[in-house]
Structure formats: C-alpha cells, structure tokens
Design a protein around this motif. Structure first.
Motif, PDB file in Angstrom:
ATOM      1  N   PHE A  23       0.820  -1.203   0.000  1.00 20.90           N
ATOM      2  CA  PHE A  23       0.000   0.000   0.000  1.00 20.90           C
ATOM      3  C   PHE A  23       0.861   1.264   0.000  1.00 20.90           C
ATOM      4  CE2 PHE A  23      -2.095   3.410   2.403  1.00 20.90           C
ATOM      5  CZ  PHE A  23      -3.206   3.631   1.606  1.00 20.90           C
ATOM      6  N   LEU A  24       1.912   1.251   0.839  1.00 22.69           N
ATOM      7  CA  LEU A  24       2.750   2.442   0.967  1.00 22.69           C
ATOM      8  C   LEU A  24       3.652   2.664  -0.225  1.00 22.69           C
ATOM      9  CD1 LEU A  24       3.880   2.250   4.696  1.00 22.69           C
ATOM     10  CD2 LEU A  24       2.263   3.874   3.706  1.00 22.69           C
ATOM     11  N   TYR A  25       4.205   1.573  -0.782  1.00 24.59           N
ATOM     12  CA  TYR A  25       5.244   1.706  -1.793  1.00 24.59           C
ATOM     13  C   TYR A  25       4.859   1.135  -3.148  1.00 24.59           C
ATOM     14  CZ  TYR A  25       7.637   2.818   2.434  1.00 24.59           C
ATOM     15  OH  TYR A  25       7.964   3.391   3.631  1.00 24.59           O
ATOM     16  N   GLY A  26       3.686   0.550  -3.230  1.00 24.67           N
ATOM     17  CA  GLY A  26       3.288  -0.028  -4.498  1.00 24.67           C
ATOM     18  C   GLY A  26       2.597   0.933  -5.419  1.00 24.67           C
ATOM     19  N   SER A  89       7.033 -13.825  -2.852  1.00 20.44           N
ATOM     20  CA  SER A  89       7.013 -12.479  -2.275  1.00 20.44           C
ATOM     21  C   SER A  89       5.625 -11.881  -2.397  1.00 20.44           C
ATOM     22  CB  SER A  89       8.033 -11.574  -2.984  1.00 20.44           C
ATOM     23  OG  SER A  89       9.350 -12.008  -2.748  1.00 20.44           O
ATOM     24  N   TYR A  90       5.185 -11.217  -1.330  1.00 24.62           N
ATOM     25  CA  TYR A  90       3.886 -10.555  -1.298  1.00 24.62           C
ATOM     26  C   TYR A  90       4.123  -9.050  -1.331  1.00 24.62           C
ATOM     27  CZ  TYR A  90       2.286 -15.177   0.117  1.00 24.62           C
ATOM     28  OH  TYR A  90       2.031 -16.519   0.163  1.00 24.62           O
ATOM     29  N   GLY A  91       3.771  -8.423  -2.447  1.00 23.51           N
ATOM     30  CA  GLY A  91       4.016  -7.000  -2.597  1.00 23.51           C
ATOM     31  C   GLY A  91       3.848  -6.582  -4.045  1.00 23.51           C
ATOM     32  N   PRO A  92       4.352  -5.404  -4.408  1.00 20.02           N
ATOM     33  CA  PRO A  92       4.150  -4.863  -5.754  1.00 20.02           C
ATOM     34  C   PRO A  92       4.794  -5.725  -6.842  1.00 20.02           C
ATOM     35  CG  PRO A  92       4.936  -3.170  -4.235  1.00 20.02           C
ATOM     36  CD  PRO A  92       5.056  -4.463  -3.524  1.00 20.02           C
ATOM     37  N   SER A  93       4.136  -5.795  -7.991  1.00 23.76           N
ATOM     38  CA  SER A  93       4.684  -6.517  -9.137  1.00 23.76           C
ATOM     39  C   SER A  93       5.365  -5.546 -10.094  1.00 23.76           C
ATOM     40  CB  SER A  93       3.575  -7.278  -9.863  1.00 23.76           C
ATOM     41  OG  SER A  93       2.583  -6.385 -10.318  1.00 23.76           O
TER      42      SER A  93
END
Length: 319
Positions: A23-26, A89-93
C-alpha cells in the motif's frame, strides 16, 4: 500459547506487513496484463574488461564491469518485491521486466546493497545468487542490515557505516550518508527516527578502482551530503529519480538528482529507481522525460535513459 499458534500468528503479521508495504510503496498497480516493453538488451559477454561498462537492469539494479571486476547493485530480479513467505514475495509486481534474467547474469564479484528496503535488499534474488555461487560472492550492506541475509552462503558479508572505507580485491568502497529511512518493517528502529546506535541505516557508496570513480546513490531525498565529493573527480553518478510524489521526504525528483550529481562534479549521470515498480503517483514516464528535458542545463552528460541500455566510459553504446 502453543509454538504452532505463535508461528502462525507471526506469519499472519508478516503478511499484514507485506500488505502495508504494498500500500505504501506499491502506488497504483497497472491494469491486468499491462507491461512496459523492454527495448534494449545488454550483452555483458561482449564488454571490455579494460573499460568501465554498465547497464541499467531495472529499478536500482545496475550491472557494472569495473575493468574486469563485476559489481551488481541492489539486485531485484523476480516478478514481485515484498515480504518473502512460503517461497514467494507478497508485494508490488513489476511493470517492466529486468533487462537481464537472473540466469543471464555473469557471476558478480561483489553485490552492493544500499539499505534493507525490500525493493533494494530482495531476499529471493540474493538467495538465488548465494545458492548458485556459494562462497564466491562478497556482499556489502549498510549498518544493522546484515541480519536479513546472514543465513546465505556468501564469501563475505561486510557491514559499512557512514564514513567507513573497505577494500575488496583492490576496489575501494566508501559508505556515504544520504537522506532516507531504513526500517524493513514499520515497527523496526531506524536512523531516520533518531535511533543512530541501534537503528537500521542506509548508504550511498563511492567506488574507486584504478583511479576511476563511480557513485552509487542508493535511495535518497534531496541532500547536500554529496557536496563533499566535489573534489573527488567522480566519473559516473548513479542516482535515483523516481517515487518523489508524494514521497518527497524520502525520494528526490529528477531535477534534484541532477543537481546533486552536478554538485559532486560528476561527468556522467545514470538514472535508477524508476519505471520498474509503481511506487509513486507520478506518471510512469514522467521521471525520465523530466530528466531528459533538464539534463542539458547541467555540466554533465546523460549516459543512458532506458532500462537495458549500456554505457561505457570509452563511448556510449545503446544495445
């Protein structure tokens, strides 16, 4: 509470942290299937070992052949960055593929890591290199960040604080202070919060070999810290230019990056930290377009401007 229940809750908290990270960096993710085209492909097998040759692989990952010594910065080569659990990994693609697949990379002599953020210290990528070349890669990272990757089979794991100098195989590294923040998870201590003795830190580096010098800027907001390099005769400045909107307290914009490079009297400028992940609300093409428009105002040359392009000190080559 049982051990199994505690472990389960710990994993849930890590997944929640990954959601916060995303949310913060994606930023705003691209539409399903959207992918930026890779226009250039490096050919490191053809690089001259008597020259400095480098290619922007994506995000803050730069492959450098420093006169026969291979250096890889902040390697991030998988599809996503974020919390690493259950083998993924769970986060931005990514919105653009890496210019080189991890299996196409030459073996790095040195991996240089600026700080512990997941888009700079990517555990799956680092695990890949450590397992492929056990005991053969030296790693440099910042103060109180080595714990993230100390379980991997490195040749050496070197921790550098601001002002420290280290010589590895004839290459001299100096750790530089920047304006950023260091926590990997929101609850951790870091120096931007005043924890100078027991908080995670964040570096840039001055790299020197055979009287040639490269600055790897890591990740930073606008700062005068690089002014101290004005008499160092810097050949190449590798500087971040993206995720400045709305994260101005942590990330510089292209104009500020150029100004910092000009103040250190760098001859050539290489952009990083853009066009790979959606980390800011600025349009994906804005940082590079801004960079190209502003670069002629400064006493330096833009070495490259696209992921996959290759630059050598003896002459620019896009391929």
């Amino acid at each position: 509470m049982s051990v199994n229940r505690r472990n389960f809750l710990n994993k849930l908290s890590l997944i929640a942290a990954g959601t916060v990270f995303s949310f913060l960096y994606g930023g705003k993710d691209t539409k399903a299937g959207t992918r930026l085209e890779l226009k250039y492909k490096p050919e490191p097998a053809n690089w001259d070992n008597s020259d400095i040759t480098l290619s922007w692989v994506g995000h803050s990952t730069v492959l450098i052949n420093f006169m026969g010594k291979w250096i890889l910065t902040d390697p991030v080569l998988f599809e996503r960055v974020g919390v690493y659990l259950f083998g993924t990994s769970y986060g931005p693609s990514r919105i653009s593929p890496p210019a080189l697949h991890r299996n196409e990379m030459p073996r790095p002599d040195i991996i240089l890591i600026s700080h512990a953020h997941m888009d700079h210290m990517d555990y799956p990528t680092l695990k890949f290199f450590a397992k492929k070349y056990p005991g053969k890669i030296d790693v440099i990272t910042s103060y109180l960040t080595g714990d993230v990757i100390e379980d991997l089979p490195w040749k050496s794991l070197n921790i550098m604080d601001w002002g420290d100098e280290l010589n590895l195989d004839g290459i001299n590294f100096r750790a530089l202070e920047v304006k950023h923040f260091g926590w990997r998870f929101p609850w951790e201590k870091d120096r931007s919060r005043g924890f100078f003795k027991d908080g995670r830190s964040y570096n840039a580096y001055l790299i020197e070999y055979k009287n040639k010098k490269i600055v790897f800027g890591g990740d930073t907001a606008m700062t005068d810290k690089f002014d101290a390099l004005k008499n160092e005769n810097v050949d190449i400045a590798i500087m971040p230019i993206g995720a400045y909107n709305p994260w101005r307290r942590s990330h510089c914009n292209p104009e500020e990056a150029l100004l910092m490079a000009a103040r250190m009297n760098a001859k050539y400028f290489v952009p990083i930290h853009t066009k790979t992940f959606r980390q800011g609300s600025e349009p994906v093409d804005e940082p590079i377009e801004w960079l190209q428009k502003s670069a002629p105002k400064y006493p330096l040359e833009l070495a490259l401007y696209e992921i996959g392009q290759t630059f050598s000190l003896k002459g620019i080559s896009y391929g």
